[in-house]
Design a protein around this motif. Structure first.
Motif, PDB file in Angstrom:
ATOM      1  N   SER B 272       0.744  -1.144   0.057  1.00  8.05           N
ATOM      2  CA  SER B 272       0.052  -0.213  -0.099  1.00  8.05           C
ATOM      3  C   SER B 272       0.869   1.041   0.021  1.00  8.05           C
ATOM      4  O   SER B 272       0.576   2.189  -0.703  1.00  8.05           O
ATOM      5  CB  SER B 272      -1.093  -0.172   1.247  1.00  8.05           C
ATOM      6  OG  SER B 272      -0.282   0.088   2.470  1.00  8.05           O
ATOM      7  N   ARG B 281      -4.930   4.031  -4.247  1.00 12.65           N
ATOM      8  CA  ARG B 281      -5.045   3.607  -2.885  1.00 12.65           C
ATOM      9  C   ARG B 281      -5.498   2.081  -3.087  1.00 12.65           C
ATOM     10  O   ARG B 281      -6.131   1.914  -3.584  1.00 12.65           O
ATOM     11  CB  ARG B 281      -5.978   4.502  -2.227  1.00 12.65           C
ATOM     12  CG  ARG B 281      -5.649   5.914  -1.937  1.00 12.65           C
ATOM     13  CD  ARG B 281      -6.447   6.670  -0.792  1.00 12.65           C
ATOM     14  NE  ARG B 281      -6.235   6.100   0.355  1.00 12.65           N
ATOM     15  CZ  ARG B 281      -7.064   6.316   1.486  1.00 12.65           C
ATOM     16  NH1 ARG B 281      -8.080   7.207   1.391  1.00 12.65           N
ATOM     17  NH2 ARG B 281      -6.909   6.100   2.712  1.00 12.65           N
ATOM     18  N   LEU B 282      -4.848   1.393  -1.955  1.00 13.51           N
ATOM     19  CA  LEU B 282      -5.536  -0.014  -2.123  1.00 13.51           C
ATOM     20  C   LEU B 282      -6.063  -0.186  -0.732  1.00 13.51           C
ATOM     21  O   LEU B 282      -5.679   0.028   0.448  1.00 13.51           O
ATOM     22  CB  LEU B 282      -4.023  -0.910  -2.361  1.00 13.51           C
ATOM     23  CG  LEU B 282      -3.346  -1.027  -3.498  1.00 13.51           C
ATOM     24  CD1 LEU B 282      -2.138  -1.659  -3.405  1.00 13.51           C
ATOM     25  CD2 LEU B 282      -4.279  -1.308  -4.578  1.00 13.51           C
ATOM     26  N   PRO B 283      -6.890  -1.435  -0.829  1.00  9.26           N
ATOM     27  CA  PRO B 283      -7.911  -1.920   0.618  1.00  9.26           C
ATOM     28  C   PRO B 283      -6.892  -2.931   1.069  1.00  9.26           C
ATOM     29  O   PRO B 283      -7.414  -4.065   1.173  1.00  9.26           O
ATOM     30  CB  PRO B 283      -9.090  -2.634  -0.264  1.00  9.26           C
ATOM     31  CG  PRO B 283      -8.373  -2.776  -1.614  1.00  9.26           C
ATOM     32  CD  PRO B 283      -7.627  -2.104  -2.048  1.00  9.26           C
ATOM     33  N   ILE B 284      -5.787  -2.597   1.623  1.00  4.44           N
ATOM     34  CA  ILE B 284      -4.836  -3.442   2.242  1.00  4.44           C
ATOM     35  C   ILE B 284      -4.294  -2.920   3.679  1.00  4.44           C
ATOM     36  O   ILE B 284      -4.077  -1.731   3.773  1.00  4.44           O
ATOM     37  CB  ILE B 284      -3.585  -3.629   1.351  1.00  4.44           C
ATOM     38  CG1 ILE B 284      -3.933  -4.651   0.091  1.00  4.44           C
ATOM     39  CG2 ILE B 284      -2.378  -4.107   2.025  1.00  4.44           C
ATOM     40  CD1 ILE B 284      -2.935  -4.520  -0.813  1.00  4.44           C
ATOM     41  N   THR B 285      -4.246  -3.795   4.513  1.00  5.51           N
ATOM     42  CA  THR B 285      -3.735  -3.411   5.990  1.00  5.51           C
ATOM     43  C   THR B 285      -2.484  -4.358   5.991  1.00  5.51           C
ATOM     44  O   THR B 285      -2.715  -5.612   5.416  1.00  5.51           O
ATOM     45  CB  THR B 285      -4.554  -3.506   7.068  1.00  5.51           C
ATOM     46  OG1 THR B 285      -5.137  -4.786   6.886  1.00  5.51           O
ATOM     47  CG2 THR B 285      -5.604  -2.395   6.926  1.00  5.51           C
ATOM     48  N   PRO B 374      -9.599  -7.159   2.519  1.00  3.32           N
ATOM     49  CA  PRO B 374     -10.983  -7.381   3.396  1.00  3.32           C
ATOM     50  C   PRO B 374     -11.437  -8.809   2.638  1.00  3.32           C
ATOM     51  O   PRO B 374     -12.218  -9.336   3.930  1.00  3.32           O
ATOM     52  CB  PRO B 374     -11.807  -6.245   2.798  1.00  3.32           C
ATOM     53  CG  PRO B 374     -11.024  -5.174   2.323  1.00  3.32           C
ATOM     54  CD  PRO B 374      -9.802  -5.838   1.737  1.00  3.32           C
ATOM     55  N   PHE B 430     -13.813  -3.784  -5.869  1.00  2.00           N
ATOM     56  CA  PHE B 430     -14.325  -3.267  -4.544  1.00  2.00           C
ATOM     57  C   PHE B 430     -15.092  -2.268  -4.945  1.00  2.00           C
ATOM     58  O   PHE B 430     -15.787  -1.814  -4.094  1.00  2.00           O
ATOM     59  CB  PHE B 430     -13.101  -2.741  -3.759  1.00  2.00           C
ATOM     60  CG  PHE B 430     -12.190  -3.955  -3.080  1.00  2.00           C
ATOM     61  CD1 PHE B 430     -12.726  -4.343  -2.013  1.00  2.00           C
ATOM     62  CD2 PHE B 430     -11.101  -4.313  -3.756  1.00  2.00           C
ATOM     63  CE1 PHE B 430     -12.001  -5.521  -1.499  1.00  2.00           C
ATOM     64  CE2 PHE B 430     -10.369  -5.412  -3.285  1.00  2.00           C
ATOM     65  CZ  PHE B 430     -10.567  -5.974  -2.246  1.00  2.00           C
TER      66      PHE B 430
END
Lengths: 90, 446
Positions: B272, B281-285, B374, B430
């Motif tokens: 990310s 932007r990426l949906p990543i943690t 997610p 997403f």
């Protein structure tokens, strides 16, 4: 693993709490666009630096509160002082 | 005849893109070097960094190197640089527990990992390096009725796609792995298992080196200790021309600027942060996953054993060490230090499964960074920034997908179209709300 400074219960092991995640602002449901909802749902800054995040004290005071943690070093900064009443009704 | 050819590895290397075969390793070469004491040549070249390439791949792990290898072998694109801020295979590629399998839960996942397993099957011959693939079978234990139901579901999804996968009862489990405690009085009794014979373990370092060596022989350049500080863009909505609608022009590294029309992000835990540099932007943690290894003992564990409920998976290496892994740490961070909680939890869980190992001692523990999405599925392919591709979101299951990811990403780059096999994993899912929920088969099971 990690001592989390709970403002109500003092330093507690991270396994006593739940990491809710990076604090984000919930958009207003009556005006939010789909894109704003997506951002709120899925996108996080995920920085390797100081970050404000929400914790929930599962096995202690059962309150939500915000803390500043450095995700690269796992240090906490400026925690709410013990005795400071936090959480309660959102 | 390759077996008898004298390994003249690495000598007389030509210029980039001359289509030479990689220099071969052989038993005769090993014997000759054993007798003469001659040094082995470098496995890949150390060449000066150029100012421009056709493709820049950020991240020198199994995904990045496989992408480079298949770009060169399948599509003839050899003016490629793989950049890594440390050394090749220093991230997740060298930290995973080396388990491969294809018994996933979603049809998309199953098709994808099955292709990966096929590539792993022929890798030793393809790359001429012994990756020590041990197809020893993979058991996912069920400790509750609902877990057993999920196993049946997975088995049916698997069978539909011709994957060898079935649910077996506790007696059959004990026949395969006698050291497991199958008594019904156990705190978490074993009620059955999903048995997947084609699953197994593999030598992950050899996979990294094999791809690096194969790519190098075809002209790809590997640059270690080359950290990407920024991604250069033009025409985008955001500052400095970054962001949606823009176009990639190159990267800024600690060794200077490099221009390239295509930049690929294969950086796992750092994904990310790298994508942010291009305004995507990426949906990543990012969460670390810990693993540990014991001292070596006589071989007694013939299969890979996974327990989702107990958050543990274990296999025994050819050297005799038990390799353990667990779930990701319960909070996001970029720290790869081990923790006592992990060791404690691991010991407790493994002793419930195999009381016999109580006297074994842990040798060491470590952690690697996982890029969690997610829906527990990866993010692959094109992004809103032209020329910027991602192969990220690999969470805790990136290693077993390395070969097929490289193959599909190479195809995407060469054809500028999203291949069918990775269509489901595109970033725009997403927005469209078409998530690929793989948590049931990927959260802990490895």
């Amino acid at each position: 693993m990690l001592l989390v400074p709970c403002p109500n219960c003092g330093p507690r092991n991270a396994s006593d709490l739940r990491h809710v995640g990076e604090s984000t602002a919930r958009p207003d449901p009556s005006t939010a666009s789909p894109e704003e909802w997506r951002t709120y749902l899925y996108l996080r800054d995920n920085v390797a630096d100081w970050n404000v995040e929400t914790w929930y004290c599962t096995r202690g005071c059962r309150k939500y509160f915000k803390l500043e943690r450095n995700t690269a070093t796992n240090e906490f900064r400026n925690p709410p002082l013990p005795g400071t009443k936090v959480g309660g009704k959102a | 005849m390759a077996f008898f050819s004298l390994g003249s590895s690495g000598r007389g290397r030509g210029k980039a893109g001359d289509g030479r075969k990689p220099p071969s390793y052989s038993a005769a070469g090993l014997l000759a070097r054993g007798l003469t004491g001659e040094d082995w040549p470098r496995v890949w070249r150390d060449v000066p960094l150029q100012s421009s390439y056709d493709v820049i791949i950020i991240g020198g792990g199994v995904h990045g190197l496989a992408t480079a290898y298949y770009l060169a072998t399948n599509h003839g694109i050899t003016n490629v640089a793989v950049l890594d801020k440390a050394y090749l295979g220093s991230g997740g590629s060298g930290r995973n527990t080396a388990i491969v399998r294809s018994n996933y839960l979603t049809p998309e996942g199953v098709a994808f990992y099955d292709r990966s397993l096929n590539l792993y099957n022929t890798m030793t011959e393809d790359l001429n390096i012994n990756v020590m693939f041990s197809e020893r079978g993979h058991l996912t234990l069920a400790h509750s009725d609902s877990a057993l139901r999920t196993m049946h579901w997975r088995a049916e999804v698997n069978k539909l796609q011709d994957i060898d996968s079935s649910v077996i009862d506790p007696q059959q489990v004990a026949e395969i792995v006698p050291s497991l405690d199958i008594s019904p009085d156990a705190h978490h009794p074993i009620m059955g298992a999903l048995y997947h014979p084609p699953g197994g373990i593999i030598r992950h370092d050899a996979v990294v080196w094999g791809y690096a060596r194969g790519a190098d022989a075809r002209g790809v350049e590997m640059h270690q200790k080359t950290e990407v500080l920024d991604i250069l863009c033009t025409g985008g909505d955001g500052p400095d021309g970054k962001g949606p609608g823009g176009k990639v022009t190159g990267v800024r590294t600690n060794r200077g600027d490099i221009s390239a029309p295509i930049v690929v992000n294969c950086t796992a835990g750092w994904a990310s942060l790298i994508s942010d540099m291009a305004g995507v932007r990426l949906p990543i943690t990012t969460q670390p996953l810990q693993a540990a290894v014991t001292e070596p003992v006589k071989v007694f564990l013939p299969a890979v054993v996974v327990s989702g409920s107990l958050h543990v998976y274990v296999s025994q290496t050819d050297r005799g060490e038990l390799v353990f892994g667990a779930a990701v740490d319960p909070f996001t961070n970029y720290n790869v230090r081990g923790s006592l909680e992990f060791t404690e939890g691991l010991a407790g869980h493994i002793l419930e499964l195999m009381p016999g190992v109580s006297k074994m001692r842990l040798l060491r523990q470590w952690a690697g960074l996982c890029d969690m999405t997610p829906d527990y599925s990866p993010v692959m392919g094109f992004t809103p920034v032209e020329g910027f591709l991602v192969d990220v979101g690999w969470g805790t299951y990136g290693f077993k997908a390395g070969p097929v990811s490289g193959e599909q990403m190479a195809e995407a780059i060469a054809t500028q179209q999203t291949p069918k096999l990775i269509e489901a994993f595109k970033l725009s899912r997403f927005e469209a709300g078409t998530l690929v929920g793989e948590k049931g088969a990927a959260a802990v099971g490895h």
